[in-house]
Motif scaffolding. Structure first.
Motif, PDB file in Angstrom:
ATOM      1  N   LEU A 167       0.831  -1.203   0.000  1.00 43.94           N
ATOM      2  CA  LEU A 167       0.000   0.000   0.000  1.00 43.94           C
ATOM      3  C   LEU A 167       0.866   1.253   0.000  1.00 43.94           C
ATOM      4  O   LEU A 167       1.826   1.359   0.770  1.00 43.94           O
ATOM      5  N   LEU A 202       0.188   5.047   0.796  1.00 47.54           N
ATOM      6  CA  LEU A 202      -0.799   5.961   1.363  1.00 47.54           C
ATOM      7  C   LEU A 202      -0.353   7.383   1.021  1.00 47.54           C
ATOM      8  O   LEU A 202       0.720   7.816   1.434  1.00 47.54           O
ATOM      9  N   LEU A 234      -3.769   4.510  -1.809  1.00 45.33           N
ATOM     10  CA  LEU A 234      -4.841   4.978  -0.929  1.00 45.33           C
ATOM     11  C   LEU A 234      -4.676   6.483  -0.762  1.00 45.33           C
ATOM     12  O   LEU A 234      -3.628   6.957  -0.317  1.00 45.33           O
ATOM     13  N   ILE A 253      -8.798  -3.321   3.250  1.00 45.34           N
ATOM     14  CA  ILE A 253      -8.341  -3.126   1.874  1.00 45.34           C
ATOM     15  C   ILE A 253      -7.765  -4.424   1.320  1.00 45.34           C
ATOM     16  O   ILE A 253      -8.054  -4.806   0.179  1.00 45.34           O
ATOM     17  N   ARG A 293     -13.800   2.296  -1.600  1.00 46.98           N
ATOM     18  CA  ARG A 293     -13.792   3.396  -0.645  1.00 46.98           C
ATOM     19  C   ARG A 293     -14.417   2.929   0.661  1.00 46.98           C
ATOM     20  O   ARG A 293     -15.063   1.875   0.734  1.00 46.98           O
ATOM     21  N   SER A 331     -11.970   8.297   1.325  1.00 45.02           N
ATOM     22  CA  SER A 331     -10.640   7.658   1.219  1.00 45.02           C
ATOM     23  C   SER A 331     -10.614   6.570   0.145  1.00 45.02           C
ATOM     24  O   SER A 331     -10.665   5.370   0.425  1.00 45.02           O
ATOM     25  N   PHE A 363      -9.316   4.001  -2.506  1.00 42.29           N
ATOM     26  CA  PHE A 363      -8.146   3.151  -2.761  1.00 42.29           C
ATOM     27  C   PHE A 363      -8.318   2.490  -4.122  1.00 42.29           C
ATOM     28  O   PHE A 363      -9.441   2.221  -4.566  1.00 42.29           O
TER      29      PHE A 363
END
Length: 235
Positions: A10, A12, A85, A101, A113, A147, A149
């Motif tokens: 991930l 972020l 993300l 996720i 999301r 948020s 992703f």
């Protein structure tokens, strides 16, 4: 800096502008996610101590032209993760965000999301957050407050965020929806209600609905951004 695997799962990406009051606390709360992942802060020209406060707490700090779309695109270009993300600077992830996720991606989701909760006591905020979550499930459109992703290859395939000053999250969702419906996670992110309460909850609701309706009817996002500036944008 935490040790990363050859390719993080991930990335972020957090766009920021003048967030010195809260950025250190937010990044400290995200620190457990850095193991096997990466956190990138993309600054859009802060005039306060945001950059100095954030730099030791992230895996990369990037400077880009101001604007969420350009900042998030810059972050995605500099990132290495399999999944991107995008997190607003005033939004907090749930404790199980990474697991949720991972589960969604393992189940085949290309993007998704979270549900959102708005931090604040005004009763209308409860209505707003419920409508946001319901509308997103119905339409397959997500907002930045939820948020978003997305798998890197899907983000690249649709060309990332369009270069516009407002509704970049809606535009990205439209692009992604053409290739897949989003995974709508019930876990809640918590976003600040500061803009709503500072400028009046009802006034902000009416403004945002009017802007969104105008956008869906084809209004120029740059012109809408000038209208939005009457209620200063919180990053």
């Amino acid at each position: 800096m935490h040790a990363l695997t050859d390719r993080p799962f991930l990335s972020l990406i957090i766009p920021v502008l003048d967030e010195s009051a809260t950025i250190a606390a937010q990044l400290a709360g995200l620190d457990p996610l850095r193991e096997g992942n990466e956190i990138l802060v993309v600054d859009g020209g802060s005039r306060d101590a945001t950059v100095d406060l954030a730099r030791p707490l992230v895996d990369a700090l990037i400077c880009s032209p101001r604007g969420r779309a350009s900042q998030m695109n810059a972050g995605s270009t500099a990132s290495r993760g399999e999944v991107l993300l995008f997190l607003h600077a005033d939004t907090t992830l749930p404790g199980n965000a990474l697991a949720e996720i991972r589960r969604a991606i393992a189940d085949g989701a290309l993007w998704g999301r979270f549900d959102v909760r708005i931090d604040g006591v005004h009763p209308l905020l409860r209505v707003v957050e419920r409508l946001m979550n319901w509308r997103s499930r119905l339409t397959g459109i997500a907002t930045g407050d939820q948020s978003i992703f997305v798998r890197r290859e899907a983000f690249t395939a649709v060309g990332g965020f369009p270069d516009q000053l407002l509704m970049e999250d809606i535009a990205l969702s439209r692009r992604l929806r053409r290739i897949a419906r989003p995974a709508c996670l019930h876990a809640q992110v918590v976003t600040s209600g500061r803009r709503w309460e500072k400028h009046g909850v009802l006034r902000t609701i009416v403004l945002m609905w009017a802007l969104r309706a105008s956008y869906f009817l084809g209004a120029d996002p740059q012109r809408l951004a000038r209208r939005y500036d009457h209620v200063p944008r919180e990053r």
